[in-house]
Design an enzyme around this catalytic site. Structure first.
Site, PDB file in Angstrom:
ATOM      1  N   GLU A  41      -0.998  -6.836   3.911  1.00 33.89           N
ATOM      2  CA  GLU A  41      -0.507  -6.467   5.241  1.00 33.89           C
ATOM      3  C   GLU A  41      -1.667  -6.002   6.126  1.00 33.89           C
ATOM      4  O   GLU A  41      -2.718  -5.578   5.619  1.00 33.89           O
ATOM      5  CB  GLU A  41       0.554  -5.352   5.062  1.00 33.89           C
ATOM      6  CG  GLU A  41       1.179  -4.797   6.299  1.00 33.89           C
ATOM      7  CD  GLU A  41       1.922  -5.808   7.171  1.00 33.89           C
ATOM      8  OE1 GLU A  41       1.292  -6.777   7.620  1.00 33.89           O
ATOM      9  OE2 GLU A  41       3.124  -5.579   7.448  1.00 33.89           O
ATOM     10  N   ASP A 100       2.626   1.355   9.599  1.00 33.47           N
ATOM     11  CA  ASP A 100       2.844   2.315  10.676  1.00 33.47           C
ATOM     12  C   ASP A 100       3.983   3.242  10.241  1.00 33.47           C
ATOM     13  O   ASP A 100       3.757   4.173   9.477  1.00 33.47           O
ATOM     14  CB  ASP A 100       3.170   1.498  11.938  1.00 33.47           C
ATOM     15  CG  ASP A 100       3.246   2.316  13.200  1.00 33.47           C
ATOM     16  OD1 ASP A 100       2.506   3.290  13.315  1.00 33.47           O
ATOM     17  OD2 ASP A 100       4.044   1.972  14.082  1.00 33.47           O
TER      18      ASP A 100
END
Ligand code: IMP
Length: 189
Positions: free
Chosen positions: A108, A112
């Protein structure tokens, strides 16, 4: 403006500053690949890239790895042109391959809130792989909303919106070689 020399002139007005230069990204990915090599020695990996942001992480990581690895990709619903999470995750493109019994490493760009990968890891675990771990180039720990174990982390970044090296704002800036922050004018400021 010599500090922005690596930014193509067409993008220079949009960039506020370079947070992580290309050379640091490259060096860190080599280190992470060495860790992955050590942890998966004697095994064969399935790298699962999360489109589109992870394309360059995938390309560079995969080329540093020496353990045999196959690649597959998933696409999930993202933020569109907004800069905060909706919490809604939808699979837009699923894997081409079965993962039962395989060692899966999700690749990835950034974690967040963690909601996207929380959903994705649960979804992949339900398919009975031998293992599922996460490698993310960047993480914003201060934004986390779920407890998500990320085994391999490139860099911690503060709570600022970043683009470049695959990361976009409204589909722009993915091709920048460095991780950068954008000028307020880009957001209509
Ligand atoms: P999460 O579900 O909140 O962890 O969001 C993860 C996804 O949000 C990433 O894969 C990115 O597509 C996007 N995202 C989060 N922060 C940023 C950022 O600073 N720049 C660009 N995309 C971001």
């Amino acid at each position: 403006m010599s500090e922005l020399a690596s930014i193509p002139p067409t993008f220079r007005d949009d960039v506020e500053s370079i947070l992580i230069p290309e050379a640091e990204l490259d060096a860190r990915l080599a280190e992470l690949a060495a860790e992955v090599d050590r942890d998966y020695a004697g095994k064969e990996l399935l790298l699962v890239g999360v489109l589109k942001g992870a394309i360059f992480v995938m390309a560079d990581l995969a080329r540093y790895l020496t353990v045999p690895s196959a690649m597959d990709f998933m696409a999930v619903s993202s933020y569109g042109s907004s800069t905060s999470s909706s919490g809604v995750v939808r699979i837009l493109k699923d894997l081409d391959t079965e993962i039962e019994g395989r060692d899966v490493l999700i690749v990835e760009d950034i974690v967040d809130s963690g909601l996207t990968l929380d959903y994705l890891t649960k979804n992949l675990r339900s398919r009975q792989p031998a293992s599922v771990e996460i490698l993310s180039l960047l993480t914003k720990p201060s934004r986390r909303e779920v407890d998500l174990p990320v085994k391999y982390i490139g860099f911690e970044v503060p709570d600022v919106f970043v683009v470049g090296y695959g990361l976009d704002y409204a589909e722009r800036y993915r091709s920048l070689r460095d991780i950068v922050t954008l000028a307020p004018s880009v957001y209509g400021g």
